[in-house]
Design an enzyme around this catalytic site. Structure first.
Site: not given
Ligand code: S3P
Length: 438
Positions: A25-26, A30, A98, A173, A319, A346, A350
């Site tokens: 996902k991350s 990007r 987020g 993030q 996560d 989150k 959680r």
């Molecule tokens: C993510 C960073 C994490 C993670 C989220 C994805 C990212 O969040 O929990 O699922 O893709 O940069 P945080 O930056 O709030 O820790």
């Protein structure tokens, strides 16, 4: 409002076979963002067809970027260049994501046009001050609702300048929002972190040809360069693999192979912690895929013992705490989690949602402000509420495999944000997971 979906997860036969979970996902978020801002056409393979990442692609379409989906999990992104985004005519909907909203705040802070970022009910409760503050230091103007909550109203036409930012939260993030704003800022932008977080933005900026200097805990770049299109291969998401790693560990007689899982060291804290609890997880065929280390994971059933989770692993498994709560609930002895206050902000709180759910299934859980103390025991069947949190829902689906009776899990539709096809894949591996009527 998305459709209401409940599940019933029942005790299962061993978890066996070979599976591949969807793309990271991350990295998928990007990849869309940097490809959109690059010169030329980029191809993304292994793109996560989840609601979160599709929302990000839809936002860039609203910003004037042509994105084609010639096949499932493939995207062709016709980049418009670092100055090429155009003003949207409507609010930009990040859905449940987020990552989407916070990184987009960084991209949009330095544009010539105004924009508004909105999200669903869960995202609308998540803290945005953590990105608004550093972006304001760079010269951005971003208004939020009371308490720093979405929607975010981003004013265009602000000239950004680079900053040196010591991030008070361990958040990739936040780091990424500052770096993405730094692309359009004058001078140098630097981020320092006390606890290093996932470095996908840094790696991907380098892959798109932006000069960048980074090491764990620090990163620096300067504005005024360009991104050139490149092809991205997205590895399988470790966080999605985590539910299957836990399932095969917990169910007696299991042996499961997970193919091509991304093993970025900033993501794999759960492997270290489960191994310390006694898990049998082997890595096979370690190789590189699109600049990331991937491997096939071979997981066999093992009996787990409770531990004190070392605090240094917390950001590397942020996560994975919902599924660790489940593993701790069936381990022998007590598991203590500390230093994980981020879990409270989150997709749900959680710590609270997992403690509430496990207690409903007969497990003793003590909640602290930044963690929990979980006493391993026997999971009963019962009914729990995921509070619309995808990872909580999937964690209780795993709990159902080893409970004495079936577990009914409420409000599971959001699993599609990160793991489309979870139910089908889980059942193929041996879960007994079905939809439930109210
Ligand atoms: C993510 C960073 C994490 C993670 C989220 C994805 C990212 O969040 O929990 O699922 O893709 O940069 P945080 O930056 O709030 O820790």
């Amino acid at each position: 409002m998305s459709e209401r979906v409940d599940w019933v997860s029942a005790p299962s036969a061993p978890i066996r076979g070979e599976i591949t979970v969807p793309g990271d996902k991350s990295i998928s978020h990007r990849a869309i963002m940097l490809a959109a801002l690059a010169d030329g056409t980029s191809r993304i393979d292994g793109f996560l067809e989840g609601e979160d990442t599709r929302a990000t692609a839809a936002v860039f379409r609203q910003l004037g970027v042509a994105i084609e989906a010639p096949a499932p999990s493939r995207r062709l992104v016709r980049g418009v260049g670092i100055d090429g985004l155009s003003a949207p005519s409507d609010a930009l909907d990040c859905g449940n994501a987020g990552t989407g909203m916070r990184l987009l705040a960084g991209v949009l802070a330095g544009q010539s046009f105004d924009s508004v970022l909105v999200g669903d009910a869960s995202l609308s409760r998540r803290p945005m001050r953590r990105v608004i503050e550093p972006l304001a230091q760079m010269g951005a103007t971003i208004d939020a609702e009371e308490g720093g909550l979405p929607p975010l109203r981003i004013r265009g036409g602000r000239a950004l300048r680079g900053i040196r930012y010591e991030s008070p939260v361990a958040s990739a993030q936040v780091k990424s929002a500052v770096l993405l704003a730094g692309l359009r800022a004058s001078g140098d932008t630097e981020v320092r972190e006390a606890h290093p977080t996932r470095d996908y933005t840094e790696r991907m900026l380098a892959a798109f040809g932006w000069p960048i200097d980074f090491a764990p805990g620090r990163v620096r770049l300067s504005g005024g360069h360009r991104l050139s299109a490149t092809d991205i291969e997205v590895p399988a998401d470790f966080s999605s693999a985590a539910f299957f790693i836990a399932a095969a560990t917990l169910v007696p007689g299991s042996e499961l192979v997970l193919h091509g899982v991304g093993l970025n060291p900033r993501r794999t804290g759960l492997i270290e912690v489960l191994r310390a609890m006694g898990a049998d997880i082997r890595e096979d065929a370690r190789r590189e895929r699109g600049g990331e280390v991937v491997a096939d994971l071979v997981v066999r059933h093992a009996r787990l013992r409770g531990i004190d989770v070392p605090i240094e692993h917390v950001p590397d498994m942020i996560d994975e705490f919902p599924i660790l709560f489940v593993a701790a609930a069936v381990a022998e002895g007590t598991t203590t989690i500390r230093g994980a206050a981020e879990l409270r902000v989150k997709e749900s709180d959680r710590i609270a949602t997992m403690a509430e759910g496990l207690r409903a299934l007969g497990i003793r859980v003590g909640e602290t402000s930044d963690g929990a103390v979980i006493e391993g025991g026997t999971l009963r069947g019962g009914r729990i509420d995921s509070h619309g949190d995808h990872r909580v829902a999937m964690s209780f689906a795993v709990a159902g495999l080893v409970a004495s009776d079936a577990i009914r899990i409420l409000d599971c539709a959001n699993v599609a944000t990160s793991f489309p096809g979870f139910v089908e894949l889980a059942n193929r591996a041996g879960f007994a997971l079905g939809g439930a009527r109210r």
